[in-house]
Scaffold this active site. Structure first.
Site, PDB file in Angstrom:
ATOM      1  N   ASP A 145       0.840  -1.195   0.000  1.00 25.36           N
ATOM      2  CA  ASP A 145       0.000   0.000   0.000  1.00 25.36           C
ATOM      3  C   ASP A 145       0.872   1.240   0.000  1.00 25.36           C
ATOM      4  O   ASP A 145       1.814   1.341   0.803  1.00 25.36           O
ATOM      5  CB  ASP A 145      -0.852   0.048   1.284  1.00 25.36           C
ATOM      6  CG  ASP A 145      -2.107  -0.809   1.188  1.00 25.36           C
ATOM      7  OD1 ASP A 145      -2.274  -1.507   0.176  1.00 25.36           O
ATOM      8  OD2 ASP A 145      -2.921  -0.770   2.137  1.00 25.36           O
ATOM      9  N   LYS A 183      -8.201   0.703  -4.951  1.00 22.57           N
ATOM     10  CA  LYS A 183      -9.397   0.154  -4.315  1.00 22.57           C
ATOM     11  C   LYS A 183     -10.655   0.908  -4.726  1.00 22.57           C
ATOM     12  O   LYS A 183     -10.656   2.140  -4.784  1.00 22.57           O
ATOM     13  CB  LYS A 183      -9.263   0.259  -2.790  1.00 22.57           C
ATOM     14  CG  LYS A 183      -8.235  -0.683  -2.187  1.00 22.57           C
ATOM     15  CD  LYS A 183      -8.255  -0.566  -0.669  1.00 22.57           C
ATOM     16  CE  LYS A 183      -7.052  -1.185  -0.003  1.00 22.57           C
ATOM     17  NZ  LYS A 183      -6.992  -2.645  -0.103  1.00 22.57           N
ATOM     18  N   GLY A 190      -5.394  -2.916   8.863  1.00 23.15           N
ATOM     19  CA  GLY A 190      -4.990  -1.761   9.673  1.00 23.15           C
ATOM     20  C   GLY A 190      -4.752  -2.075  11.134  1.00 23.15           C
ATOM     21  O   GLY A 190      -4.632  -1.170  11.950  1.00 23.15           O
ATOM     22  N   ARG A 203      -6.494 -20.402   6.855  1.00 19.28           N
ATOM     23  CA  ARG A 203      -6.701 -21.782   7.299  1.00 19.28           C
ATOM     24  C   ARG A 203      -8.105 -22.270   6.944  1.00 19.28           C
ATOM     25  O   ARG A 203      -8.282 -23.414   6.516  1.00 19.28           O
ATOM     26  CB  ARG A 203      -6.501 -21.892   8.815  1.00 19.28           C
ATOM     27  CG  ARG A 203      -5.049 -21.925   9.230  1.00 19.28           C
ATOM     28  CD  ARG A 203      -4.922 -22.526  10.623  1.00 19.28           C
ATOM     29  NE  ARG A 203      -3.565 -22.529  11.113  1.00 19.28           N
ATOM     30  CZ  ARG A 203      -2.685 -23.514  10.869  1.00 19.28           C
ATOM     31  NH1 ARG A 203      -3.036 -24.551  10.131  1.00 19.28           N
ATOM     32  NH2 ARG A 203      -1.474 -23.448  11.361  1.00 19.28           N
ATOM     33  N   GLY A 219      -3.293  -7.404   8.206  1.00 20.77           N
ATOM     34  CA  GLY A 219      -2.646  -7.593   9.501  1.00 20.77           C
ATOM     35  C   GLY A 219      -1.176  -7.981   9.444  1.00 20.77           C
ATOM     36  O   GLY A 219      -0.562  -8.225  10.482  1.00 20.77           O
ATOM     37  N   GLY A 234      -0.392  -3.685   3.985  1.00 22.06           N
ATOM     38  CA  GLY A 234      -1.054  -2.389   3.976  1.00 22.06           C
ATOM     39  C   GLY A 234      -0.298  -1.408   4.824  1.00 22.06           C
ATOM     40  O   GLY A 234       0.696  -0.820   4.404  1.00 22.06           O
ATOM     41  N   SER A 235      -0.725  -1.292   6.076  1.00 23.43           N
ATOM     42  CA  SER A 235      -0.121  -0.312   6.970  1.00 23.43           C
ATOM     43  C   SER A 235       1.257  -0.756   7.452  1.00 23.43           C
ATOM     44  O   SER A 235       2.053   0.064   7.906  1.00 23.43           O
ATOM     45  CB  SER A 235      -1.040  -0.115   8.175  1.00 23.43           C
ATOM     46  OG  SER A 235      -2.391  -0.138   7.762  1.00 23.43           O
TER      47      SER A 235
END
EC number: 4.3.3.6
Lengths: 198, 294
Positions: free
Chosen positions: B24, B81, B153, B165, B214, B235-236
């Protein structure tokens, strides 16, 4: 059975292995430079050429790959692999392996929305090859030793120079294994023991 | 005769991203850091998910200026996005020449009932999934790539692990089923029957499935690869760490060599502090992004 490696740093690795196995060779994923000694030929898969180059540098793969080619071992580059093989890249002074005498342009057909599939004639391989082009490069010009094997709308999309083969499209994304079979023959030929005079 | 926007061309694009990291970014400078670090693509956004979470309000498609700036800055593919079900945001991004659209729960959904009919577009889509039912519905709508939803996030890997999983366990269950049982399974999952049959026959999903939501450290990325992810979205985790270039490079290497623990130890040393994480139970149910979409 010849052993064909697929450079396993990033990209469509599994598909090439499947294709190599489908034409009756052993497929080996190459993640470490030492593994190059175990194989008779190498495929540089499609993926992101900038990412692959970074990982090639990181793991000191550059010289071993160049030496592999210079020893006469066949290499087949598809899409990003074609870019890695070229000795000249439009807009980039840092070509990668420089094993094929050709100038290539990255993303030459445009962005993803311009990506396409088309039927191609590949000299010595097929008259109706299903070729999938994804953000594909093409070859802008070739040196005297490079044989052009296929063109699409006037642009060179497959070529061969001695024991090096390249395509701008992705034979590994279809069930048409004829180009991989052609490469396997190149590997078999290079692998034949030199006959000694009696 | 050439054909654009076929399944092979769309899914093939995602195949080329395998084993790679998609990062990102919110501007050209970050995009260049990502490309330099070896990202296989960048996701152009106005804000990374943790900032979206902090800002609250309605999160929409990024300003086209930012998307364009990122497209001009790098030669790797650029994703962006669109809100779930927002036909016009998706069409605008397609018209701009974005390489992949993420119909994303990170943004506030525009439609709570219908996802986009992704077969209508030339540009390929990636969608989030928590289980096989959701994965199969998105494939039915034409997505060319999947990713776990995770909990974006948060810098907390637990939800992405759960989703990866779950999907893989359900795929295994399906593959081992008798064909007689597939229709009932389709009913239970709310999944298209033909998509399930195809997965059963081939023994795997017809599109790649990346991890997302995550991932904050090189070890997180390697964990997701070991659980069967084809690649990772971060992402973050990169630009909210205290040394983005270091984190970006280390995560790329850990993704490539996800089973080489000495190497992961080496690349994780001295790279700085990871983003601050968020415990999932502290997030109010209505703030959970993974529950958006169905």
């Amino acid at each position: 059975m010849v052993r064909i490696g697929v450079l396993g740093l990033q990209g469509a690795i599994r598909e090439h292995i499947r294709s190599v196995e489908a034409v009756g060779a052993e497929g080996i994923v190459i993640k470490h430079k030492e593994q190059l000694e175990e194989i008779d030929g190498l495929i540089l898969p499609g993926g992101e050429s900038t990412t692959m180059r970074r990982l090639i540098d990181k793991y000191d793969f550059l010289e071993p790959l160049i030496n592999f080619g210079k020893q006469g071992k066949p290499i087949f580059g598809t899409c990003a692999g074609l870019i890695l093989l070229a000795n000249d890249i439009v807009g980039n002074d840092n070509a990668h392996l420089r094993l094929m005498d050709m100038k290539v342009e990255r993303n030459a057909f445009g962005r993803q929305r311009e990506s396409f599939e088309a039927e191609l004639e590949i000299k010595g391989v097929a008259s109706d090859f299903e070729a999938v082009f994804i953000r594909a490069p093409y070859i802008v010009e070739v040196g005297p030793e490079v044989e052009v094997m296929a063109t699409y709308k006037g642009s060179i999309v497959a070529a061969k120079q001695g024991h090096f083969l390249c395509s701008a499209f992705h034979p590994e994304l279809t069930d048409d294994h004829r180009l991989t079979a052609y490469f396997k023959e190149m590997v078999e030929k290079a692998n034949e023991p030199v006959l000694q005079g009696v | 005769m050439s054909k654009v926007g076929t399944d092979r061309v769309k899914r093939g694009m995602a195949e080329m991203q395998k084993g790679g990291v998609i990062m990102d970014v919110v501007n050209a400078e970050q995009a260049k850091i990502a490309e330099e670090a070896g990202a296989v693509a960048v996701m152009a956004l106005e804000r990374v998910p943790s900032d979206i979470r902090a800002a609250g309000g309605v999160a929409r498609m990024a300003d086209p200026t930012i998307v364009e700036e990122v497209m001009n800055a790098v030669s790797i593919p650029v994703m962006a996005k669109a809100r779930i079900g927002h036909i016009v945001e998706a069409r605008v991004l397609e018209a701009m020449g974005v390489d992949y659209i993420d119909e994303s729960e990170v943004l506030t959904p525009a439609d709570e009932v219908y996802h986009l009919n992704k077969r209508d577009y030339t540009v390929p889509f990636v969608c989030g999934c928590r289980n096989l039912g959701e994965a199969a519905r998105r494939i039915g709508e034409g997505t060319a790539m999947l990713r776990t939803k995770g909990e974006p996030g948060t810098g907390n890997i637990v939800e992405a692990v759960r989703h990866m999983r779950e999907v893989n366990a359900q795929v295994r269950q399906l593959v081992n089923m008798s064909v007689d049982e597939v229709m009932t399974y389709a009913k239970e999952l709310g999944a298209p029957y033909e998509v399930l049959l195809d997965i059963k026959e081939n023994g795997r999903l017809p599109v790649v499935n990346f991890a997302a939501g995550g991932i904050a450290t090189p070890a997180d990325a390697a964990l997701m690869m070991q659980l069967g992810a084809d690649g990772v979205f971060v992402g973050s985790g990169i630009f909210k760490s205290d040394n983005p270039a270091n984190f970006a490079r280390a995560i790329v290497e850990a993704t490539t060599h996800y089973e080489d623990y000495e190497l992961i130890a080496k690349v994780s040393k001295g790279i700085g502090t990871a983003m601050k994480g968020l415990e999932i139970s502290t997030i109010a149910p209505e703030q959970r992004m993974q529950d958006r979409g169905w």
